[in-house]
Write a protein that holds these residues in place. Structure first.
Motif, PDB file in Angstrom:
ATOM      1  N   MET A 256       4.707 -25.550   0.296  1.00 23.56           N
ATOM      2  CA  MET A 256       3.830 -24.511   1.030  1.00 23.56           C
ATOM      3  C   MET A 256       2.529 -25.391   0.922  1.00 23.56           C
ATOM      4  O   MET A 256       1.882 -25.258   1.893  1.00 23.56           O
ATOM      5  CB  MET A 256       3.720 -23.381   0.313  1.00 23.56           C
ATOM      6  CG  MET A 256       4.897 -22.252   0.689  1.00 23.56           C
ATOM      7  SD  MET A 256       4.505 -20.629  -0.054  1.00 23.56           S
ATOM      8  CE  MET A 256       5.042 -20.707  -1.639  1.00 23.56           C
TER       9      MET A 256
ATOM     10  N   ILE B 144      -2.319 -19.847  -1.697  1.00 29.27           N
ATOM     11  CA  ILE B 144      -0.910 -19.300  -2.315  1.00 29.27           C
ATOM     12  C   ILE B 144      -0.936 -18.373  -3.274  1.00 29.27           C
ATOM     13  O   ILE B 144      -0.244 -17.218  -3.565  1.00 29.27           O
ATOM     14  CB  ILE B 144      -0.115 -20.630  -2.481  1.00 29.27           C
ATOM     15  CG1 ILE B 144       0.191 -21.311  -1.325  1.00 29.27           C
ATOM     16  CG2 ILE B 144       1.181 -20.071  -3.071  1.00 29.27           C
ATOM     17  CD1 ILE B 144       0.744 -22.893  -1.454  1.00 29.27           C
TER      18      ILE B 144
ATOM     19  N   TYR C 293       0.715 -14.684  -2.734  1.00 23.78           N
ATOM     20  CA  TYR C 293       2.080 -14.467  -3.428  1.00 23.78           C
ATOM     21  C   TYR C 293       1.807 -14.107  -4.985  1.00 23.78           C
ATOM     22  O   TYR C 293       2.901 -13.558  -5.413  1.00 23.78           O
ATOM     23  CB  TYR C 293       2.798 -15.370  -2.966  1.00 23.78           C
ATOM     24  CG  TYR C 293       2.901 -15.621  -1.546  1.00 23.78           C
ATOM     25  CD1 TYR C 293       3.504 -14.626  -0.759  1.00 23.78           C
ATOM     26  CD2 TYR C 293       2.225 -16.722  -1.065  1.00 23.78           C
ATOM     27  CE1 TYR C 293       3.091 -14.730   0.605  1.00 23.78           C
ATOM     28  CE2 TYR C 293       2.478 -16.654   0.398  1.00 23.78           C
ATOM     29  CZ  TYR C 293       3.070 -16.051   1.046  1.00 23.78           C
ATOM     30  OH  TYR C 293       3.078 -16.091   2.711  1.00 23.78           O
TER      31      TYR C 293
ATOM     32  N   PRO D 250       9.255 -23.343   4.463  1.00 27.04           N
ATOM     33  CA  PRO D 250       7.946 -23.265   3.651  1.00 27.04           C
ATOM     34  C   PRO D 250       6.837 -22.890   4.760  1.00 27.04           C
ATOM     35  O   PRO D 250       5.912 -22.327   3.939  1.00 27.04           O
ATOM     36  CB  PRO D 250       7.890 -24.810   3.116  1.00 27.04           C
ATOM     37  CG  PRO D 250       9.338 -25.184   3.005  1.00 27.04           C
ATOM     38  CD  PRO D 250       9.966 -24.621   4.297  1.00 27.04           C
ATOM     39  N   GLU D 251       6.949 -23.292   5.969  1.00 28.89           N
ATOM     40  CA  GLU D 251       5.867 -22.840   6.927  1.00 28.89           C
ATOM     41  C   GLU D 251       5.768 -21.422   7.000  1.00 28.89           C
ATOM     42  O   GLU D 251       4.705 -20.890   7.062  1.00 28.89           O
ATOM     43  CB  GLU D 251       6.209 -23.430   8.115  1.00 28.89           C
ATOM     44  CG  GLU D 251       5.975 -24.916   8.305  1.00 28.89           C
ATOM     45  CD  GLU D 251       7.276 -25.733   7.806  1.00 28.89           C
ATOM     46  OE1 GLU D 251       7.459 -26.932   7.958  1.00 28.89           O
ATOM     47  OE2 GLU D 251       8.500 -25.056   7.326  1.00 28.89           O
TER      48      GLU D 251
ATOM     49  N   TRP E 227       6.017 -19.247   4.779  1.00 33.80           N
ATOM     50  CA  TRP E 227       5.049 -18.743   3.448  1.00 33.80           C
ATOM     51  C   TRP E 227       3.768 -19.279   3.820  1.00 33.80           C
ATOM     52  O   TRP E 227       2.658 -18.603   3.397  1.00 33.80           O
ATOM     53  CB  TRP E 227       5.639 -18.855   2.171  1.00 33.80           C
ATOM     54  CG  TRP E 227       7.052 -18.395   2.269  1.00 33.80           C
ATOM     55  CD1 TRP E 227       8.340 -19.219   2.209  1.00 33.80           C
ATOM     56  CD2 TRP E 227       7.514 -16.896   1.980  1.00 33.80           C
ATOM     57  NE1 TRP E 227       9.491 -18.323   2.173  1.00 33.80           N
ATOM     58  CE2 TRP E 227       8.939 -16.952   2.023  1.00 33.80           C
ATOM     59  CE3 TRP E 227       6.661 -15.692   2.041  1.00 33.80           C
ATOM     60  CZ2 TRP E 227       9.382 -15.719   1.910  1.00 33.80           C
ATOM     61  CZ3 TRP E 227       7.435 -14.531   1.705  1.00 33.80           C
ATOM     62  CH2 TRP E 227       8.697 -14.618   1.793  1.00 33.80           C
ATOM     63  N   ALA E 228       3.757 -20.361   4.020  1.00 27.43           N
ATOM     64  CA  ALA E 228       2.209 -21.148   4.096  1.00 27.43           C
ATOM     65  C   ALA E 228       1.559 -20.537   5.248  1.00 27.43           C
ATOM     66  O   ALA E 228       0.463 -20.284   5.182  1.00 27.43           O
ATOM     67  CB  ALA E 228       2.402 -22.663   4.141  1.00 27.43           C
ATOM     68  N   TYR E 229       2.129 -20.334   6.449  1.00 27.47           N
ATOM     69  CA  TYR E 229       1.251 -19.862   7.392  1.00 27.47           C
ATOM     70  C   TYR E 229       0.903 -18.376   7.261  1.00 27.47           C
ATOM     71  O   TYR E 229      -0.472 -17.894   7.445  1.00 27.47           O
ATOM     72  CB  TYR E 229       2.236 -19.864   8.554  1.00 27.47           C
ATOM     73  CG  TYR E 229       2.453 -21.125   9.137  1.00 27.47           C
ATOM     74  CD1 TYR E 229       1.567 -22.290   9.091  1.00 27.47           C
ATOM     75  CD2 TYR E 229       3.380 -21.338  10.043  1.00 27.47           C
ATOM     76  CE1 TYR E 229       1.609 -23.292   9.712  1.00 27.47           C
ATOM     77  CE2 TYR E 229       3.694 -22.630  10.582  1.00 27.47           C
ATOM     78  CZ  TYR E 229       2.967 -23.656  10.505  1.00 27.47           C
ATOM     79  OH  TYR E 229       3.254 -24.770  10.876  1.00 27.47           O
TER      80      TYR E 229
END
Length: 91
Positions: free
Chosen positions: A1, A20, A24, A42-43, A45-47
């Motif tokens: 992420m 992050i 989260y 991963p995108e 969650w990162a976005y």
């Protein structure tokens, strides 16, 4: 992420970690939910840590086909955590 946030969104590593952490770290997730987390890009969650949903309540997922109708340039950006927040764990 972190790599997604630094490479695709242009934030520093410290800000990526703070985003992050803020998004989260406080989530009370069951073991099942924690295991399911690894089944998304991963995108995804990162976005969610960087963007706010668009006017149709959509966030990018990291899947090019699913994201084709989303204009990233028009997505609102979630504010970074305040500088005095405990979310900032890197200097």
């Amino acid at each position: 992420m972190v790599d997604v946030l630094t490479e695709r969104c242009g934030v520093s590593r410290a800000e990526a970690v703070a985003r992050i952490n803020e998004r989260y770290a406080r989530n009370e997730m069951s073991t099942l939910e924690q295991n399911l987390m690894t089944h998304e890009f991963p995108e995804f969650w990162a976005y969610g840590a960087y963007y706010l949903p668009d006017d149709q309540d959509r966030l990018p997922t990291g899947d090019a086909e699913a994201d084709a109708g989303i204009d990233f340039a028009q997505l609102p950006i979630r504010p970074a955590p305040p500088k005095d927040s405990a979310c900032w764990t890197l200097g």
